[in-house]
Write a protein that holds these residues in place. Sequence first.
Motif, mmCIF file in Angstrom:
data_model
loop_
_atom_site.group_PDB
_atom_site.id
_atom_site.type_symbol
_atom_site.label_atom_id
_atom_site.label_comp_id
_atom_site.label_asym_id
_atom_site.label_seq_id
_atom_site.Cartn_x
_atom_site.Cartn_y
_atom_site.Cartn_z
ATOM 1 N N MET A 4 0.819 -1.209 0.000
ATOM 2 C CA MET A 4 0.000 0.000 0.000
ATOM 3 C C MET A 4 0.857 1.266 0.000
ATOM 4 S SD MET A 4 -3.128 0.490 -0.478
ATOM 5 C CE MET A 4 -3.743 -1.133 -0.143
ATOM 6 N N HIS A 5 2.076 1.159 0.511
ATOM 7 C CA HIS A 5 2.960 2.325 0.536
ATOM 8 C C HIS A 5 3.271 2.844 -0.865
ATOM 9 C CE1 HIS A 5 4.539 0.848 4.696
ATOM 10 N NE2 HIS A 5 3.394 1.480 4.784
ATOM 11 N N GLY A 6 3.322 1.952 -1.837
ATOM 12 C CA GLY A 6 3.588 2.372 -3.215
ATOM 13 C C GLY A 6 2.514 3.315 -3.731
ATOM 14 N N PHE A 7 1.243 2.986 -3.466
ATOM 15 C CA PHE A 7 0.150 3.871 -3.864
ATOM 16 C C PHE A 7 0.300 5.225 -3.180
ATOM 17 C CE2 PHE A 7 -1.903 -0.225 -4.697
ATOM 18 C CZ PHE A 7 -2.465 0.014 -5.946
ATOM 19 N N VAL A 8 0.622 5.182 -1.897
ATOM 20 C CA VAL A 8 0.735 6.416 -1.112
ATOM 21 C C VAL A 8 1.891 7.267 -1.629
ATOM 22 C CG1 VAL A 8 1.153 7.362 1.191
ATOM 23 C CG2 VAL A 8 -0.336 5.364 0.914
ATOM 24 N N MET A 9 3.043 6.662 -1.865
ATOM 25 C CA MET A 9 4.193 7.440 -2.323
ATOM 26 C C MET A 9 3.962 8.000 -3.717
ATOM 27 S SD MET A 9 7.526 5.681 -0.513
ATOM 28 C CE MET A 9 7.608 4.311 -1.600
ATOM 29 N N GLN A 10 3.271 7.247 -4.592
ATOM 30 C CA GLN A 10 2.914 7.794 -5.901
ATOM 31 C C GLN A 10 1.987 8.992 -5.738
ATOM 32 O OE1 GLN A 10 3.988 7.156 -8.928
ATOM 33 N NE2 GLN A 10 5.228 5.386 -8.431
ATOM 34 N N ALA A 11 1.035 8.905 -4.799
ATOM 35 C CA ALA A 11 0.091 10.004 -4.570
ATOM 36 C C ALA A 11 0.794 11.223 -3.975
ATOM 37 C CB ALA A 11 -1.050 9.542 -3.661
ATOM 38 N N ILE A 12 1.790 11.004 -3.132
ATOM 39 C CA ILE A 12 2.550 12.126 -2.566
ATOM 40 C C ILE A 12 3.324 12.817 -3.684
ATOM 41 C CG2 ILE A 12 4.492 12.752 -1.063
ATOM 42 C CD1 ILE A 12 3.446 10.548 0.872
ATOM 43 N N GLY A 13 3.949 12.026 -4.545
ATOM 44 C CA GLY A 13 4.637 12.565 -5.713
ATOM 45 C C GLY A 13 5.826 13.437 -5.373
ATOM 46 N N PRO A 14 6.509 13.932 -6.387
ATOM 47 C CA PRO A 14 7.721 14.724 -6.165
ATOM 48 C C PRO A 14 7.453 16.086 -5.526
ATOM 49 C CG PRO A 14 7.234 14.543 -8.508
ATOM 50 C CD PRO A 14 6.254 13.674 -7.790
ATOM 51 N N ALA A 15 6.254 16.640 -5.687
ATOM 52 C CA ALA A 15 5.955 17.965 -5.137
ATOM 53 C C ALA A 15 5.477 17.911 -3.695
ATOM 54 C CB ALA A 15 4.891 18.655 -5.996
ATOM 55 N N GLY A 16 5.072 16.730 -3.231
ATOM 56 C CA GLY A 16 4.552 16.614 -1.878
ATOM 57 C C GLY A 16 3.066 16.918 -1.818
ATOM 58 N N THR A 17 2.476 16.671 -0.656
ATOM 59 C CA THR A 17 1.043 16.880 -0.477
ATOM 60 C C THR A 17 0.717 16.959 1.005
ATOM 61 O OG1 THR A 17 -1.124 16.080 -1.202
ATOM 62 C CG2 THR A 17 0.418 14.417 -0.438
ATOM 63 N N THR A 18 -0.487 17.385 1.313
ATOM 64 C CA THR A 18 -0.964 17.406 2.696
ATOM 65 C C THR A 18 -1.751 16.125 2.966
ATOM 66 O OG1 THR A 18 -3.079 18.449 2.164
ATOM 67 C CG2 THR A 18 -1.191 19.923 2.619
ATOM 68 N N ALA A 19 -2.022 15.860 4.228
ATOM 69 C CA ALA A 19 -2.822 14.692 4.595
ATOM 70 C C ALA A 19 -4.229 14.799 4.014
ATOM 71 C CB ALA A 19 -2.868 14.528 6.110
ATOM 72 N N VAL A 20 -4.784 16.002 4.001
ATOM 73 C CA VAL A 20 -6.123 16.197 3.433
ATOM 74 C C VAL A 20 -6.123 15.860 1.950
ATOM 75 C CG1 VAL A 20 -7.891 17.925 2.887
ATOM 76 C CG2 VAL A 20 -6.828 17.909 5.145
ATOM 77 N N GLU A 21 -5.160 16.405 1.215
ATOM 78 C CA GLU A 21 -5.073 16.139 -0.227
ATOM 79 C C GLU A 21 -4.782 14.668 -0.492
ATOM 80 O OE1 GLU A 21 -1.964 18.906 -1.007
ATOM 81 O OE2 GLU A 21 -3.331 20.591 -1.336
#
Length: 154
Positions: A38-55
């Motif tokens: 599941m971490h792979g999905f999460v890290m792809q969603a975080i992406g190179p620019a980063g994100t917030t927990a809400v996003e």
Amino acid sequence: MSSQGFELPLRLLLAFRVLIDELHAELARQGHPDIRPMHGFVMQAIGPAGTTAVELGRTLGVSKQAAGKTIDTLERIGYVERSIDPHDTRRKIARLTPHGMDALNRSARIFDTLRARWAEELGEERLHALESDLRRMTPDNLWRLDIPGWFGTL
């Protein structure tokens, strides 16, 4: 040979599982023993620019709390770091660490190796036909990351 309708999704899921299990066994050998599927999905969603927990929660189809707990886990094992958003000090941005980027880069190379092994086993033409058929039967968005929320597991 005739198949029952339920076999197709189970075979597709099983093929996914085989590839993901082989990926994670190799990632562990290459220095990433703590990363989970599941971490792979999460890290792809975080992406190179980063994100917030809400996003992140919105992208993954899970609650902000579930996304935050996953960020906590990834931060604890060294794949993510948090920092204050320079544009809004109330927001914390989760970004991939060099260790996190290394895991994603290694994953891409390992998937290429796994695909090559499937091509060797099935034949390049048959694998290409399978991929073409799957492209025809599935949406264009290859990076649909809401699977954790769809499965209800995060």
